[in-house]
Design a protein around this motif. Sequence first.
Motif, short mmCIF file in Angstrom:
data_model
loop_
_atom_site.label_atom_id
_atom_site.label_comp_id
_atom_site.label_asym_id
_atom_site.label_seq_id
_atom_site.Cartn_x
_atom_site.Cartn_y
_atom_site.Cartn_z
N SER A 34 21.68 66.46 4.15
CA SER A 34 21.05 66.95 2.94
C SER A 34 21.35 65.93 1.84
O SER A 34 22.47 65.42 1.77
CB SER A 34 21.63 68.31 2.58
N LEU A 35 20.36 65.59 1.06
CA LEU A 35 20.54 64.61 0.00
C LEU A 35 20.19 65.24 -1.34
O LEU A 35 19.14 65.85 -1.49
CB LEU A 35 19.63 63.40 0.22
N LEU A 122 31.01 53.65 2.42
CA LEU A 122 30.48 52.99 1.23
C LEU A 122 31.18 51.65 1.07
O LEU A 122 32.40 51.59 1.13
CB LEU A 122 30.75 53.84 -0.02
N ARG A 126 26.30 47.44 1.39
CA ARG A 126 25.78 48.32 2.43
C ARG A 126 24.33 48.68 2.10
O ARG A 126 24.00 48.98 0.96
CB ARG A 126 26.62 49.59 2.48
N PRO A 128 21.72 51.40 2.67
CA PRO A 128 21.56 52.75 3.21
C PRO A 128 20.12 53.01 3.63
O PRO A 128 19.20 52.31 3.19
CB PRO A 128 21.95 53.64 2.04
N GLY B 208 25.96 51.34 -1.76
CA GLY B 208 25.08 51.98 -0.77
C GLY B 208 25.14 53.49 -0.79
O GLY B 208 25.04 54.15 0.23
N TRP B 209 25.27 54.05 -1.98
CA TRP B 209 25.36 55.52 -2.13
C TRP B 209 24.05 56.19 -1.73
O TRP B 209 22.97 55.69 -2.02
CB TRP B 209 25.70 55.84 -3.58
N GLN B 210 24.17 57.33 -1.05
CA GLN B 210 22.97 58.10 -0.67
C GLN B 210 22.93 59.47 -1.32
O GLN B 210 21.86 59.98 -1.60
CB GLN B 210 22.95 58.29 0.84
N GLY B 211 24.08 60.09 -1.48
CA GLY B 211 24.10 61.44 -2.05
C GLY B 211 24.01 62.52 -1.00
O GLY B 211 23.44 63.58 -1.25
N SER B 212 24.57 62.27 0.19
CA SER B 212 24.54 63.31 1.21
C SER B 212 25.59 64.37 0.87
O SER B 212 26.50 64.14 0.07
CB SER B 212 24.82 62.71 2.58
#
Lengths: 178, 479
Positions: A34-35, A122, A126, A128, B208-212
Amino acid sequence: MANNKFIVGLWDHEEVYLHAIEHIRHKGITIYDSLTPFPVHGLDEALGLRDTRLHTAGFMFGATGTTLALTFMSWVMTTNYPIDFGGKPYWPLPSFIPITFEMTVLFAAWGMTLTYLVRNKLWPGRVPRIFDTRTTDDRFALIFEADKLSDSELNEIKSLCTAEGAVEVKDKTFAEGE
Amino acid sequence: MHAYESEFREPLINGLDKTYTKITDDLVAPTERNSTMWWIMVLLTGAGSLFFVFCLAWTVWFGIGTWGLNKTIGWAWDITNFVWWIGIGHAGTLISAILLLFRQRYRTGINRAAEAMTIFAVICAGMFPIFHMGRVWDAPFIFPIPNTRGPLWVNFNSPLLWDVFAISTYFSVSLLFWYSGLMPDFATIRDRSKGKLRKKLYNIASFGWQGSAKQWQRFESLSLILAGLSTPLVLSVHTIVSFDFATSVIPGWHTTIFPPYFVAGAIFSGFAMVETLMLIVRKLFNLEDYITVNHIESMNKIIVLTGSIVGIAYLTELFIAWYSGALYEQFAFYNRILGKYLWAYFIMMFCNVVSPQFYWFKSMRRNLWVTFILSIFVNIGMWFERFVIIVTSLADDYLVSSWAYFSPTWVDLGIYLGSISVFLFLFLLFSRFFPVIAIAEVKAIFRTSSEAAKAERAKAEGATHGGFVLRGAMDKYSK
């Protein structure tokens, strides 16, 4: 990478989103991820996530700092190079408190932050997988793995998302190695 | 789902047109446009920073003799500036950590900039003791590092050494706290940027943050624990700074009141500097909806509280000096008030104790011009507080024949004004490339504390119990 095909459901209100998660999980469908653009309260419970053990790690690092600082200062002042500072005791414990405290905080903070970065995967540079660029703006996303599912199962997930108030449901395929 | 908030409470995000996207747009906007004003200010403060470097080089080349110090006063401007900057650096962690633990939602509008300010202020602060060493290349030996002289270690009994540990820990922990909060916001900028290079750079910055969900869960745990650690840390730092004085045997310094008195003073000056900067930032970057008058008023309440604590500390010192019956202590305070530094003492008293009293009135607390002017008064007053404490106690020591007066040289002035330039220069860079308001945190309070959400709720409930704020909001809403 094994998983390259995904279904992405996007919501625009966190309360609808949380209800949707509960209903979807109730149907026995596995949510891959989930984001969200910000930490949504109640999301951990809705997704059934286990509590993080980061704070335990923080305590361990802090305790390491305390021990190291106290041991090192005691060793220096009593064994390695004892100096008579105006007749004061060689092992003045109260004088050690400030540095011991600072080292505890230093170790706990750095240890925890590094653990956090490692566990969250992180690091600078990186790259993503971006499922949707709006998940860091105003969309709450649910990701489902689509590789191993049949077409009818995929359609079921998609229609369920729409029924649960998703504003957009789409397929997302990543190239190999992306 | 969301914590309940009384409808009577003033919103923390103004504007009925606010949505999550609008918040992103508004808060990222400063990083996306070029401004001539910004360039002018960067060039000016950049020139000032170069002058700072020049004055430091001058000091190193010709020695500490280029400063106004003399055989009686061996510590003056440098230590005053050091304590002043460290004090300013206290508000950031206070706002992020202590207000987080107290669940004060208004922190979200100001924490990011205040943390940045902390980091830049601590950088400036660190310069003074380092360059006062004279031989700066020997500075690493302030840490207990193995060496060929025994090894001869540092003295762990010394408050000056505690200070080394306190300040360096404070700096690095504040940096972690600040940067861990920045990662999600850098990701927000990354995901909306058009250029390839810009996207790449912001991705590197965001780690590289995604926010999961799991990332956010760990994020919240990390920020809560860092807040818990920083709270005693911030109190310890200024306590230890005050130990530098309190553990000595100089009259006027050797008092047990110093730790709480210094901590209150630090919070006082830190909030004043936050106000000075935020009032400019909110105007320059059109952030009036996010740093509202409500935010300013809350900070002013803290200023009047801490200012009054500082005032009580001044009076307590005087009382105890008299009550102790110690001759030298009594002389130190008599001399502080009515001696040759009388002017400095009264500037301090006026700026720190009298001027914040205006904030007992709501209209003053909510007046931006008054706030701006008083915040500068407080900054000046707190500089003079350190000057008064340090210089008056040293100038007239036990031997009348060695009594002296301190006057700064151009190098002293240059380093001090230069450090303000460095601070502003760094802050300008920050405000151009970093999100000055914590985007994700503002979004997290949107549903509870924004004007838009309050109006929506009121509309849903038929506005039968709307408070004064809400009624205003409803009027706007119906238009």
